[in-house]
Design a protein around this motif. Sequence first.
Motif, PDB file in Angstrom:
ATOM      1  N   ASP A 206      -6.183   5.583   0.718  1.00 34.32           N
ATOM      2  CA  ASP A 206      -6.865   4.421   1.266  1.00 34.32           C
ATOM      3  C   ASP A 206      -6.016   3.203   0.920  1.00 34.32           C
ATOM      4  O   ASP A 206      -5.640   2.994  -0.235  1.00 34.32           O
ATOM      5  N   ALA A 207      -5.716   2.405   1.931  1.00 40.59           N
ATOM      6  CA  ALA A 207      -4.833   1.254   1.710  1.00 40.59           C
ATOM      7  C   ALA A 207      -5.371   0.299   0.653  1.00 40.59           C
ATOM      8  O   ALA A 207      -4.610  -0.408  -0.014  1.00 40.59           O
ATOM      9  N   GLN A 208      -6.694   0.289   0.488  1.00 39.98           N
ATOM     10  CA  GLN A 208      -7.303  -0.605  -0.487  1.00 39.98           C
ATOM     11  C   GLN A 208      -7.303  -0.031  -1.904  1.00 39.98           C
ATOM     12  O   GLN A 208      -7.629  -0.732  -2.856  1.00 39.98           O
ATOM     13  N   GLN A 209      -6.971   1.252  -2.037  1.00 39.21           N
ATOM     14  CA  GLN A 209      -6.998   1.887  -3.346  1.00 39.21           C
ATOM     15  C   GLN A 209      -5.689   2.654  -3.569  1.00 39.21           C
ATOM     16  O   GLN A 209      -5.622   3.869  -3.346  1.00 39.21           O
ATOM     17  N   PRO A 210      -4.619   1.988  -3.985  1.00 39.76           N
ATOM     18  CA  PRO A 210      -3.329   2.664  -4.194  1.00 39.76           C
ATOM     19  C   PRO A 210      -3.406   3.676  -5.329  1.00 39.76           C
ATOM     20  O   PRO A 210      -4.096   3.475  -6.329  1.00 39.76           O
ATOM     21  N   ILE A 211      -2.677   4.781  -5.150  1.00 39.54           N
ATOM     22  CA  ILE A 211      -2.629   5.838  -6.163  1.00 39.54           C
ATOM     23  C   ILE A 211      -1.348   5.738  -6.993  1.00 39.54           C
ATOM     24  O   ILE A 211      -1.378   5.814  -8.218  1.00 39.54           O
ATOM     25  N   LEU A 212      -0.215   5.555  -6.319  1.00 35.76           N
ATOM     26  CA  LEU A 212       1.078   5.445  -6.990  1.00 35.76           C
ATOM     27  C   LEU A 212       1.558   3.998  -6.941  1.00 35.76           C
ATOM     28  O   LEU A 212       1.410   3.324  -5.913  1.00 35.76           O
ATOM     29  N   HIS A 213       2.173   3.556  -8.063  1.00 35.47           N
ATOM     30  CA  HIS A 213       2.610   2.163  -8.173  1.00 35.47           C
ATOM     31  C   HIS A 213       4.088   2.135  -8.579  1.00 35.47           C
ATOM     32  O   HIS A 213       4.438   2.538  -9.700  1.00 35.47           O
TER      33      HIS A 213
ATOM     34  N   ASP B 142       3.543   9.671   4.417  1.00 36.39           N
ATOM     35  CA  ASP B 142       4.679   8.790   4.150  1.00 36.39           C
ATOM     36  C   ASP B 142       4.248   7.709   3.163  1.00 36.39           C
ATOM     37  O   ASP B 142       3.096   7.258   3.205  1.00 36.39           O
ATOM     38  N   PRO B 143       5.156   7.270   2.283  1.00 33.99           N
ATOM     39  CA  PRO B 143       4.771   6.213   1.322  1.00 33.99           C
ATOM     40  C   PRO B 143       4.467   4.906   2.040  1.00 33.99           C
ATOM     41  O   PRO B 143       5.022   4.606   3.104  1.00 33.99           O
ATOM     42  N   ASP B 144       3.557   4.127   1.443  1.00 34.89           N
ATOM     43  CA  ASP B 144       3.250   2.810   2.003  1.00 34.89           C
ATOM     44  C   ASP B 144       4.428   1.865   1.852  1.00 34.89           C
ATOM     45  O   ASP B 144       4.669   1.002   2.704  1.00 34.89           O
ATOM     46  N   SER B 145       5.170   2.018   0.768  1.00 36.98           N
ATOM     47  CA  SER B 145       6.395   1.242   0.555  1.00 36.98           C
ATOM     48  C   SER B 145       7.316   2.056  -0.341  1.00 36.98           C
ATOM     49  O   SER B 145       6.889   3.002  -1.000  1.00 36.98           O
ATOM     50  N   GLY B 146       8.569   1.687  -0.362  1.00 36.38           N
ATOM     51  CA  GLY B 146       9.534   2.464  -1.112  1.00 36.38           C
ATOM     52  C   GLY B 146      10.118   3.582  -0.253  1.00 36.38           C
ATOM     53  O   GLY B 146       9.790   3.740   0.924  1.00 36.38           O
ATOM     54  N   THR B 147      10.979   4.375  -0.873  1.00 35.90           N
ATOM     55  CA  THR B 147      11.714   5.400  -0.140  1.00 35.90           C
ATOM     56  C   THR B 147      11.780   6.678  -0.970  1.00 35.90           C
ATOM     57  O   THR B 147      11.918   6.635  -2.192  1.00 35.90           O
ATOM     58  N   ILE B 148      11.687   7.818  -0.280  1.00 33.20           N
ATOM     59  CA  ILE B 148      11.901   9.131  -0.894  1.00 33.20           C
ATOM     60  C   ILE B 148      13.138   9.723  -0.239  1.00 33.20           C
ATOM     61  O   ILE B 148      13.212   9.833   0.998  1.00 33.20           O
TER      62      ILE B 148
END
Length: 621
Positions: A369-376, A410-416
């Motif tokens: 959920d965009a409002q509840q990030p899991i990974l930071h 896919d990640p919301d931001s960042g790269t794998i």
Amino acid sequence: MRYGFGYFEEDHLGQVADIGLWRRIIAYSRPHWGKVAGSIILSMIVIGASLALPYMVRIGIDRYVVNTTLESSARISGIGRLAALFIGVILAGFAANFYQVFILEWTGQTIMHQMRQQLFGHMLGLDLAFFNNNPSGKLVTRLTNDIQNMHEMFTSVIVTLFNDFFQIAGIMAILFWMNWRLALILSILLPLIVVSIGWFSRLARDAFRAIRTQLARINSFLQESLSGISIIQLFLRENDTHRKFVELSKAYLDQNLYQIKIFGIFMPAMEVFSALATGCIIWYGGGEVIRRHMTLGELVAFISYMRLFFQPVRELSQKYSIVQSAMASAERIFQLLDSRGTLPSPGEQDRQPDIRGVVDFRQVCFGYDAQQPILHDLSFTIAPGQTLAIVGATGSGKSTIVNLVERFYDPDSGTILIDGRDLRSFSTHWLRQQIGLVMQDVFIVPGTIRDNILLERDMDDQQLQGIVERAQLTAMVQRLPGGLATIIGEGGMDLSAGQKQLLAFARVLARDPRILILDEATSSVDSETEMLIDRAIDSTLANRTSIVIAHRLSTIKRAGHILVMEQGRIVEEGSHDSLMARGGIYRRLQDLQLNGHESRGQNDFRQNSEKNSVPTVWQKN
């Protein structure tokens, strides 16, 4: 156990006048236009045969029965010829109706088969996020109930509507041609008939909708109850579950009785209109016959046509709600077919590069959920052939990392990156061929052990036997009477949790991926099976880039590098020895696990001592 009764949409009925839906529905029948055209021709024959019969009765009465100018022998022979023709027309109508039904059923089944395959194939290509947002009961309804509604409309309703409309139009044309004054008497009743049909259609639609909704609740409740029967019995909820089912069944019965009441009013009302029209025709037409303004045969034929008129009127009113339901099903089916995956893929490439297995997370942020990030801002690198262990409390984001590596999301931001290339630049299908995943819950395909290991891959017996040995399955296979040909899964032998996990390792070895992920794959097994799994892990991890998510110390200690996760962030990392020496979160997690093992060992020892000790009452004696 929840009692939400699942997902149901039966309260929504489609718009019959939706031209866009009709175009898409008709598009499926275009490959079968020849058969559809043939069924329309046969429909004309059926209608023509039914409309010809009353007219033949008129000819028989006027020309042979009441005509005293002909000799008796001529009258009898004429009636005989007309009777033979009458039977011939009936047989022709029967044959045309038979072939029409056969063609339409075959065409309808073929179209529904095509639509069902297209729908299921489309669903298989959708992203995991789609299935998380759409309950499985809803998707099963698309492939079963909605397709069946479409089939009913294709085969029976559409043809019934087509036949009925043409039959009503033909009857009205014949009546006005025979005697326009009598036809006007029937026309006077038409407004009452139309109002009654509108009233009935609205009530029948609501009743039909309520019945389907209640039936969906019953089916969903039964599915939940039967799948969770062990929980119901464990917590002694049999009486409460039975009471809820009785309530649902009673509501379903009430809805059916309400529908029966509606039909019980409408059907006699149509009979009243039919009797009223018959009475008017007999009153006025009888007078016309007495005054010799019309013949007796015309009057009899008129009454027959009038009675034929009310038959399609009744069918039209009953089929309307079914058409609405089918249109709603069509709308839902096409909405699903129009759904597209949210993960872009470059598609299949002629030649994909051989990967070394470098996995690199760079400032990855993600939340279901965009409002509840899991990974930071998660960043780490796994070298080729290295084993990385990830530990942490439940909800720390361990399994989310697995979902991102497999590119379920896919990640919301960042790269794998893999080997320096963005994960999104690979074909999704090819990428998942390079990654092996072993989970605690292993999916068993109904079939043999060989089928479950190879999963439709080709492999000779010598290679397969080597995989069985490396996966520590040899002892289990040798104990089975059928060996690798033993049927497991539904309708076959059940495997224990540990045996299923060993089978999962065999699948990975048969697939030979460059990257391996173990997600809680060594939990919930006994010590002997854990030893076998440890050997299988040693064989499986060799020369592969591996990500291990586990709680067991023996599995974690194999890793060259360990990440400690907490609320989506890396709070500690290093080797097992360095993390234990630091005395931080990792040390506390391992101490808790060791204390748990000691407590369980003491309990096991105490229980074994009690089993082997002499009962107190015997000691006293």
